[in-house]
Design a protein around this motif. Structure first.
Motif, PDB file in Angstrom:
ATOM      1  N   GLU A   3       0.890  -1.076  -0.009  1.00 55.45           N
ATOM      2  CA  GLU A   3       0.010   0.027   0.040  1.00 55.45           C
ATOM      3  C   GLU A   3       0.995   1.259   0.069  1.00 55.45           C
ATOM      4  OE1 GLU A   3      -3.392   2.193   2.782  1.00 55.45           O
ATOM      5  OE2 GLU A   3      -3.014  -0.209   3.086  1.00 55.45           O
ATOM      6  N   LEU A   4       0.569   2.464  -0.678  1.00 58.25           N
ATOM      7  CA  LEU A   4       1.092   3.403  -0.839  1.00 58.25           C
ATOM      8  C   LEU A   4       0.841   4.333   0.649  1.00 58.25           C
ATOM      9  CD1 LEU A   4       0.401   4.785  -4.284  1.00 58.25           C
ATOM     10  CD2 LEU A   4       2.916   3.977  -3.382  1.00 58.25           C
ATOM     11  N   ASN A   5       2.022   4.816   1.193  1.00 59.34           N
ATOM     12  CA  ASN A   5       2.054   5.528   2.410  1.00 59.34           C
ATOM     13  C   ASN A   5       1.101   6.591   2.291  1.00 59.34           C
ATOM     14  OD1 ASN A   5       2.519   6.995   4.678  1.00 59.34           O
ATOM     15  ND2 ASN A   5       4.760   6.673   4.702  1.00 59.34           N
ATOM     16  N   PRO A   6      -0.118   6.769   3.003  1.00 59.57           N
ATOM     17  CA  PRO A   6      -1.048   7.960   2.848  1.00 59.57           C
ATOM     18  C   PRO A   6      -0.369   9.129   3.301  1.00 59.57           C
ATOM     19  CG  PRO A   6      -1.699   6.519   4.725  1.00 59.57           C
ATOM     20  CD  PRO A   6      -0.670   5.691   4.007  1.00 59.57           C
ATOM     21  N   SER A  10       0.339  12.707  -1.146  1.00 56.87           N
ATOM     22  CA  SER A  10      -0.458  13.786  -1.232  1.00 56.87           C
ATOM     23  C   SER A  10       0.409  14.871  -1.851  1.00 56.87           C
ATOM     24  CB  SER A  10      -0.935  14.367   0.335  1.00 56.87           C
ATOM     25  OG  SER A  10      -0.640  15.849   0.447  1.00 56.87           O
ATOM     26  N   GLN A  11      -0.208  15.683  -2.914  1.00 60.13           N
ATOM     27  CA  GLN A  11       0.717  16.202  -3.877  1.00 60.13           C
ATOM     28  C   GLN A  11       1.695  17.218  -3.097  1.00 60.13           C
ATOM     29  OE1 GLN A  11      -1.320  19.256  -6.101  1.00 60.13           O
ATOM     30  NE2 GLN A  11      -0.149  18.873  -8.088  1.00 60.13           N
ATOM     31  N   LEU A  12       1.080  18.128  -1.905  1.00 65.43           N
ATOM     32  CA  LEU A  12       2.374  18.856  -1.491  1.00 65.43           C
ATOM     33  C   LEU A  12       3.258  18.243  -0.524  1.00 65.43           C
ATOM     34  CD1 LEU A  12       3.160  21.820  -1.361  1.00 65.43           C
ATOM     35  CD2 LEU A  12       1.425  22.201   0.411  1.00 65.43           C
ATOM     36  N   ARG A  13       2.748  17.148   0.386  1.00 71.32           N
ATOM     37  CA  ARG A  13       3.593  16.516   1.071  1.00 71.32           C
ATOM     38  C   ARG A  13       4.866  15.693   0.243  1.00 71.32           C
ATOM     39  NH1 ARG A  13      -1.087  15.809   4.254  1.00 71.32           N
ATOM     40  NH2 ARG A  13      -1.541  13.672   3.441  1.00 71.32           N
ATOM     41  N   GLU A  82      10.399   3.492   0.610  1.00 71.43           N
ATOM     42  CA  GLU A  82       9.634   2.626   0.539  1.00 71.43           C
ATOM     43  C   GLU A  82       8.530   3.070  -0.297  1.00 71.43           C
ATOM     44  OE1 GLU A  82       8.356   1.717   4.584  1.00 71.43           O
ATOM     45  OE2 GLU A  82      10.323   0.994   5.008  1.00 71.43           O
ATOM     46  N   TYR A  83       8.011   4.350  -0.312  1.00 72.53           N
ATOM     47  CA  TYR A  83       7.062   4.768  -1.054  1.00 72.53           C
ATOM     48  C   TYR A  83       7.338   4.759  -2.796  1.00 72.53           C
ATOM     49  CZ  TYR A  83       3.625   8.056  -2.980  1.00 72.53           C
ATOM     50  OH  TYR A  83       2.646   8.879  -3.912  1.00 72.53           O
ATOM     51  N   VAL A  84       8.669   5.155  -3.117  1.00 68.90           N
ATOM     52  CA  VAL A  84       8.822   4.819  -4.376  1.00 68.90           C
ATOM     53  C   VAL A  84       8.817   3.510  -4.875  1.00 68.90           C
ATOM     54  CG1 VAL A  84      10.901   5.357  -5.984  1.00 68.90           C
ATOM     55  CG2 VAL A  84      10.212   7.223  -4.411  1.00 68.90           C
TER      56      VAL A  84
END
Lengths: 93, 207
Positions: A3-6, A10-13, A82-84
């Motif tokens: 799962e992608l880290n919520p 988010s665009q700005l974060r 991890e997100y990438v």
């Protein structure tokens, strides 16, 4: 599929984290300029990243003006990597 | 930019776009480089004239004006630049550390030479000059390669060539006479710092 880290999804974060992955440190004005965001919104998102332990924030003075310097923490670096990795699996890269 | 949810494709676009925006951050101005270059040149000229006119070695003490003035001005100028840049990149940090190591090693060498002179009566001040002429070009070449600025790399290479000629003269016991060596020493600072400094500032003005 992971799962992608919520918090990062988010665009700005995500933009802030991408910049901080690329520099040692960046001040608030630099982040605002590069992300083309408003000061209020950026401030809220920085607080969220700070609470998660992904960034560290140092408040100081530059001459007579206050200066907020942000840098990524090891936890933030891991989370971003991890997100990438997760993103790659979603996009079949 | 807002706090909106993204698709996976949009996420990738955000990451690549932000990396591109920070990647092409310009090298910045070269005022510190120019300060050191002009300081060395404007200190070398009076020493050259005084040495040639009086033949008195006492004028060599004036060389210490370069590190003293330079080390006082550098932190002030660096603080001001950091304030206007907004971000510190990894290459900024590496090059800053590189020059700091060079600066500290020069201070250590000064004390070693002073120790040799005071304790053993051995005059080895030439070591300082030789060290500067070799180590400074290496730092500059490395900086040029890190920040991909050819004027720095080539300035460093020419400086290193001058340094190597000087080392050969010293080890071959060819006297470094003020008449020929001082112009060479001034040329060293011009090609190493003044020319690249103006090239970088010119690029910075053009944006």
């Amino acid at each position: 599929m992971k799962e992608l880290n919520p918090l990062l999804h988010s665009q700005l974060r995500l933009a802030v984290m991408s910049i901080l992955m690329n520099v040692e440190e960046a001040d608030f004005v630099y982040l605002k300029e590069k992300t083309e965001s408003t000061a209020g919104n950026l401030s809220v998102q920085l607080d969220k990243l700070l609470s998660a332990g992904y960034i560290s924030v140092e408040k100081g003075m530059a001459g007579k003006r206050p200066r907020t310097i942000c840098s990524i923490t090891p936890a933030g670096r891991n989370a971003f990597e991890e997100y990438v990795e997760a993103l790659k699996s979603y996009l079949n890269l | 930019m807002e706090d909106k949810k993204l698709t996976e494709k949009e996420s990738l676009e955000v990451i690549t776009s932000m990396i591109a925006r920070t990647k092409f951050r310009y090298l910045g101005n070269a005022n510190i480089l120019l300060m050191w270059g002009y300081l060395a040149v404007f200190c070398s000229i009076p020493v050259w004239i005084l040495l040639a006119a009086t033949q008195q070695n006492v004028w060599n003490w004036l060389w210490f004006a370069i590190p003293v003035i330079g080390m006082l001005l550098t932190p002030i100028m660096a603080r001001r630049e950091k304030r206007t840049d907004g971000a510190v990149t990894y290459s900024d940090k590496i090059t800053s550390h590189l020059w700091s190591i060079f600066g500290v090693s020069e201070i250590v060498l000064t004390f070693i030479c002073l120790g040799f002179s005071l304790i053993g009566g051995i005059k080895c001040w030439t070591a300082m000059m030789v060290y500067t002429l070799i180590a400074a070009p290496f730092a500059e070449i490395a900086q040029g390669l890190i920040v991909k600025e050819k004027s720095l790399t080539w300035g460093g290479i020419v400086g290193l060539a001058i340094g190597m000629v000087s080392v050969c003269c010293v080890t071959g016991k060819i006297p470094l006479l003020a008449s020929w060596f001082m112009p060479l020493f001034i040329l060293f600072w011009v090609v190493m710092m003044i020319v690249p400094g103006h090239i970088i500032n010119h690029k910075a003005k053009k944006g």
